[in-house]
Design an enzyme around this catalytic site. Structure first.
Site, short mmCIF file in Angstrom:
data_model
loop_
_atom_site.label_atom_id
_atom_site.label_comp_id
_atom_site.label_asym_id
_atom_site.label_seq_id
_atom_site.Cartn_x
_atom_site.Cartn_y
_atom_site.Cartn_z
CG HIS A 101 -47.40 -24.10 23.40
ND1 HIS A 101 -47.33 -24.60 22.12
CD2 HIS A 101 -47.71 -25.15 24.19
CE1 HIS A 101 -47.59 -25.90 22.14
NE2 HIS A 101 -47.82 -26.26 23.40
CE LYS B 137 -53.69 -32.33 27.13
NZ LYS B 137 -54.02 -31.38 26.05
CG HIS C 142 -48.87 -29.59 19.98
ND1 HIS C 142 -49.73 -28.52 19.98
CD2 HIS C 142 -48.63 -29.88 21.28
CE1 HIS C 142 -50.00 -28.18 21.23
NE2 HIS C 142 -49.34 -28.99 22.05
CD GLU D 134 -44.77 -32.62 22.85
OE1 GLU D 134 -44.65 -32.48 24.07
OE2 GLU D 134 -45.86 -32.46 22.25
CG ASN E 193 -48.83 -29.83 28.96
OD1 ASN E 193 -48.16 -29.61 27.96
ND2 ASN E 193 -50.00 -30.40 28.90
#
Length: 460
Positions: free
Chosen positions: A96, A101, A252, A255, A353
């Site tokens: 994941h 980004k 997702h 979250e 991320n």
């Protein structure tokens, strides 16, 4: 016999002796390999869950594995490396990430560290900067970081709404071909679940694009409103469409620590109701940790029945969840992996991320992720199989055969560490690891941030 660590000055790039690097076949001796990732006969684990092994590399593949000192191939007279009881791992699997980004923080930081702040900052940066060249360069930079740290397979979510779908997916497909045989790549479409009702045409365009590029269908299932019949209808459409196209799902999920974040159970119900035939991976699942114990146990049981796997993203979740200015956070925001695993749910941890508004830090280093996950989730004192969460289990979820394990016949994609025990592994960042691809050492350092200065509008 040569010890590649003992003979190396400090701090040069990690490497192997020349006679090994140039050999068609060579031997690793006296390594400690995690039993939970090892497929070999005649080996036994110690109290830490490691086995002492010897391993032969030939023509870039693992020709054989056996107990240290008791394993030989006929006619063997090979250059050898003695690890002296240090740890040997397969290259790792990051299930994941968001490399589309990645590394935009210098030009678009999160204004307040919150989830809404991240959403608005990424949207603004995407609209202003995400051309094919911009996405490609940041993806490539991210993959070189992951490769240097020992990742062998990686799945990335790809923002797939508006014009970005047509920009980013072809870039990803080209990247996948460029990196084929080096790092195995999978892409996942990422869009809000509400889009299914609000813009059916765009939803079908996303599905078509995902199928055309052999991706995985994904969506965000909690956007601030409690799930209702409309969400159930969207999930039914999502699963029927994915099944018809032969696509797996990667969502997702919840979250948030908000009480109304409760879509995980609805996903499980939809999977059971639709008899969904493919794999489903649920990411984040933060709200599950905020539920009352009995309710959480009931939901976890449904997740197991629905054959849903769960990945926790501990570093990113702790960055965003329970954040308020001037207040110390109370909640960790990570999924209850112990309870999920006990119920038979496949569980993993991953990077998520990297240096973007959703997480300001990170370097796609799965050993860092595992080290932090161990501390955050208390993976210690609870058995010694947790290294599966960054190797064999995500490889299974991604459907990548013979990845994240050590087995004869596999590619010799290995990570050699200085650490000799789990304590040593977790106490230091292992910045001097040696990463092998097809039995050959890779560059040991990730790329320099200055490579992206022109994209960040900085002058050297």
């Amino acid at each position: 016999m040569t010890d590649p660590f003992a003979t190396r000055p400090s701090p040069p790039p990690a490497t192997l002796p020349r006679e090994v690097v140039e050999a068609r076949a060579w031997r690793i001796e006296n390594a400690r390999a995690p039993l939970c990732l090892l497929q070999a006969s005649g080996v036994a684990g110690d109290a830490d869950g490691f086995a002492r092994i010897d391993l032969v590399v030939e023509d870039g593949r693992i020709a054989g594995i056996g107990p240290a000192g008791g394993f030989h191939l006929d006619g063997e007279d090979l250059p050898r490396v003695d690890l002296g009881g240090r740890i040997l791992l397969p290259r790792l699997v990051d299930v994941h990430t968001h490399i589309d980004k990645g590394h935009i923080w210098p030009r678009r930081p999160n204004p307040d560290g919150t989830f809404p702040g991240a959403l608005s900052a990424v949207a603004a940066d995407r609209d202003a900067h995400w051309s094919a060249e911009d996405v490609a360069r940041r993806m490539d930079f991210s993959l070189r970081c992951a490769l240097a740290h020992g990742t062998g397979a990686l799945r990335t979510h790809i923002d797939s709404s508006g014009r970005q779908t047509a920009i980013s997916w072809p870039v990803f497909a080209e990247m996948r071909e460029t990196w084929r045989g080096i790092v195995a790549l999978q892409g996942v479409s990422l869009f809000p679940l509400d889009l299914i009702h609000e813009d059916p045409h765009q939803f079908h365009e996303i599905v078509s694009t995902t199928a055309r590029y052999e991706g995985v269908l994904g969506a965000v299932t909690f956007l601030g409103s409690a799930p209702d019949a409309r969400i159930d209808g969207a999930l039914d459409i999502l699963m029927k469409t994915a099944a018809a196209e032969g696509l797996d799902l990667d969502l997702h999920v919840d979250e948030s620590l908000a009480p109304e974040a409760r879509t995980l159970e609805r996903i499980a119900d939809a999977a059971i109701r639709n008899r969904f035939p493919g794999r489903i991976l649920a990411g984040h699942c933060c709200a599950l940790a905020a539920m009352e114990e009995g309710e959480a146990a009931r939901v976890i049981d449904k997740v197991a029945q629905a054959r849903i796997a769960v990945v926790s993203l501990p570093m990113c979740n702790m960055y965003l969840q329970d954040r308020a200015a001037g207040r110390t956070p109370r909640m960790r925001g990570v999924a209850p992996l112990h309870e999920l695993e006990a119920a038979g749910v496949p569980v993993m941890v991953a990077s998520d991320n990297t240096r973007d508004p959703f997480y300001a830090y990170g370097d796609l280093d799965l050993l860092e992720v595992f080290r932090e996950a161990t501390r955050i989730l208390h993976l210690d004192h609870s058995g010694n199989r947790w290294l599966r969460t960054i190797a064999a289990t995500p490889a299974d979820v991604m459907g990548i055969d013979r990845a994240g394990r050590l087995e004869a016949g596999d590619a010799a994609d290995l990570v050699l560490l200085r650490a000799r025990s789990m304590d040593e592994l977790l106490s230091r960042p292992q910045s001097d690891r040696i990463v092998l691809a097809a039995g050959r050492p890779l560059a040991s350092s990730p790329p320099d941030y200055s490579e992206l200065d022109d994209l960040m509008h900085r002058r050297p």
